[in-house]
Motif scaffolding. Structure first.
Motif, PDB file in Angstrom:
ATOM      1  N   VAL A  93       0.872  -1.090  -0.121  1.00  0.00           N
ATOM      2  CA  VAL A  93      -0.109   0.003  -0.014  1.00  0.00           C
ATOM      3  C   VAL A  93       0.908   1.277  -0.027  1.00  0.00           C
ATOM      4  O   VAL A  93       0.639   2.091  -0.895  1.00  0.00           O
ATOM      5  CB  VAL A  93      -1.001   0.135   1.210  1.00  0.00           C
ATOM      6  N   GLU A  94       1.883   1.219   0.821  1.00  0.00           N
ATOM      7  CA  GLU A  94       2.725   2.484   0.849  1.00  0.00           C
ATOM      8  C   GLU A  94       3.545   2.631  -0.364  1.00  0.00           C
ATOM      9  O   GLU A  94       3.630   3.737  -0.798  1.00  0.00           O
ATOM     10  CB  GLU A  94       3.744   2.203   2.170  1.00  0.00           C
ATOM     11  N   ASP A  97       1.286   4.032  -2.848  1.00  0.00           N
ATOM     12  CA  ASP A  97       1.037   5.459  -2.518  1.00  0.00           C
ATOM     13  C   ASP A  97       2.093   6.341  -3.128  1.00  0.00           C
ATOM     14  O   ASP A  97       1.975   7.286  -3.842  1.00  0.00           O
ATOM     15  CB  ASP A  97       0.975   5.800  -0.844  1.00  0.00           C
ATOM     16  N   ASN A 101       1.443   8.861  -6.058  1.00  0.00           N
ATOM     17  CA  ASN A 101       2.068  10.447  -5.568  1.00  0.00           C
ATOM     18  C   ASN A 101       2.903  10.907  -6.692  1.00  0.00           C
ATOM     19  O   ASN A 101       2.951  12.331  -6.920  1.00  0.00           O
ATOM     20  CB  ASN A 101       2.403  10.577  -4.413  1.00  0.00           C
ATOM     21  N   ARG A 106      -4.105  10.342  -7.968  1.00  0.00           N
ATOM     22  CA  ARG A 106      -4.379  10.110  -6.775  1.00  0.00           C
ATOM     23  C   ARG A 106      -5.377   8.613  -7.086  1.00  0.00           C
ATOM     24  O   ARG A 106      -5.855   8.553  -8.170  1.00  0.00           O
ATOM     25  CB  ARG A 106      -5.435  10.915  -5.928  1.00  0.00           C
ATOM     26  N   LEU A 107      -5.545   8.009  -5.999  1.00  0.00           N
ATOM     27  CA  LEU A 107      -6.476   6.675  -6.347  1.00  0.00           C
ATOM     28  C   LEU A 107      -7.721   7.210  -5.992  1.00  0.00           C
ATOM     29  O   LEU A 107      -8.317   7.919  -5.271  1.00  0.00           O
ATOM     30  CB  LEU A 107      -6.017   5.828  -4.914  1.00  0.00           C
ATOM     31  N   TYR A 159      -7.931   1.536   3.634  1.00  0.00           N
ATOM     32  CA  TYR A 159      -8.724   2.471   2.542  1.00  0.00           C
ATOM     33  C   TYR A 159     -10.186   2.722   2.777  1.00  0.00           C
ATOM     34  O   TYR A 159     -10.323   3.819   2.327  1.00  0.00           O
ATOM     35  CB  TYR A 159      -8.819   1.399   1.201  1.00  0.00           C
ATOM     36  N   ARG A 162      -9.823   6.265   4.312  1.00  0.00           N
ATOM     37  CA  ARG A 162      -9.476   7.263   3.251  1.00  0.00           C
ATOM     38  C   ARG A 162     -10.849   7.353   2.601  1.00  0.00           C
ATOM     39  O   ARG A 162     -10.783   8.104   1.661  1.00  0.00           O
ATOM     40  CB  ARG A 162      -8.503   6.697   2.227  1.00  0.00           C
TER      41      ARG A 162
END
Ligand code: AMP
Length: 191
Positions: A93-94, A97, A101, A106-107, A159, A162
């Protein structure tokens, strides 16, 4: 459009990923498919990945992350992509990102297919017969479910925090599930 489709092994992610990707005109990127292609071509990546896949374990993050980074750098993924089977760990995930980025994007959404555990195991065993996948023996099927619960299901909360998650009932006919996904993503049906 940058999307992720998640759900336990056998939830029908690959099938649905193709419909979603086609609708948005973006590539469906399946890490499982890329690994399998490497295994069948006997590349060094395939030889490495096979050890883990055959046991129902995850391929190490460094290997998987690099592969995804290279794939989403390709031209067809510049305007977006749908990831199927990635990320599967918090470290992934990191990493994702960072990749997104870096491009200033963005997702947009994470579709989570929810299914009945018993039905999933049945689907996978059936698929084992049809496709002859080495990672679909009963023991490996069980291990893959465990690994999903331990390592991947916690990502849903990440998620959710977010506000990106759309949980969709993955049970039923393929086209019913597709319709639910499109409804969740606010896609207007075409007549
Ligand atoms: P799949 O077809 O998505 O179920 O993936 C098949 C196998 O490939 C998995 O059981 C893992 O061994 C490996 N794999 C696929 N995606 C990943 C990932 N994101 N991280 C680690 N291993 C993966």
């Amino acid at each position: 459009m940058r999307l992720i489709i998640m759900g336990p092994p056998g939830a029908g992610k690959g099938t649905q990923a193709r419909f979603i990707a086609e609708h948005f005109g973006i590539p469906a990127i399946s890490t499982g498919d890329i690994f399998r292609a490497n295994v069948s071509q006997g590349t060094p990546l395939g030889v490495e990945a096979k050890k883990y896949m055959d046991a129902g374990e995850y391929v190490p993050d460094e290997v998987t992350n690099l592969m995804v980074r290279n794939r989403i750098d390709e031209d067809d993924a510049v305007s977006g992509f749908l990831l199927d089977g990635y990320p599967r760990t918090l470290a992934q995930v990191e990493e994702l990102d960072g990749m997104i980025n870096f491009t200033g994007h963005r997702l947009d959404a994470v579709v989570v297919l929810t299914v009945d555990q018993d039905e999933i195991v049945q689907r996978l065993l059936q698929r084992a017969e049809v496709e002859g996948r080495a990672d679909d023996t009963e023991d490996v099927v069980r291990r893959r479910q465990e690994v999903y619960l331990e390592q991947t299901s916690p990502l849903i909360e990440v998620y959710k925090s977010r506000d990106l998650v759309h949980e969709v009932d993955g049970m039923g006919e393929v086209d019913e599930v597709t319709a639910r996904i499109f409804a969740a993503l606010d896609v207007v049906p075409q007549s």
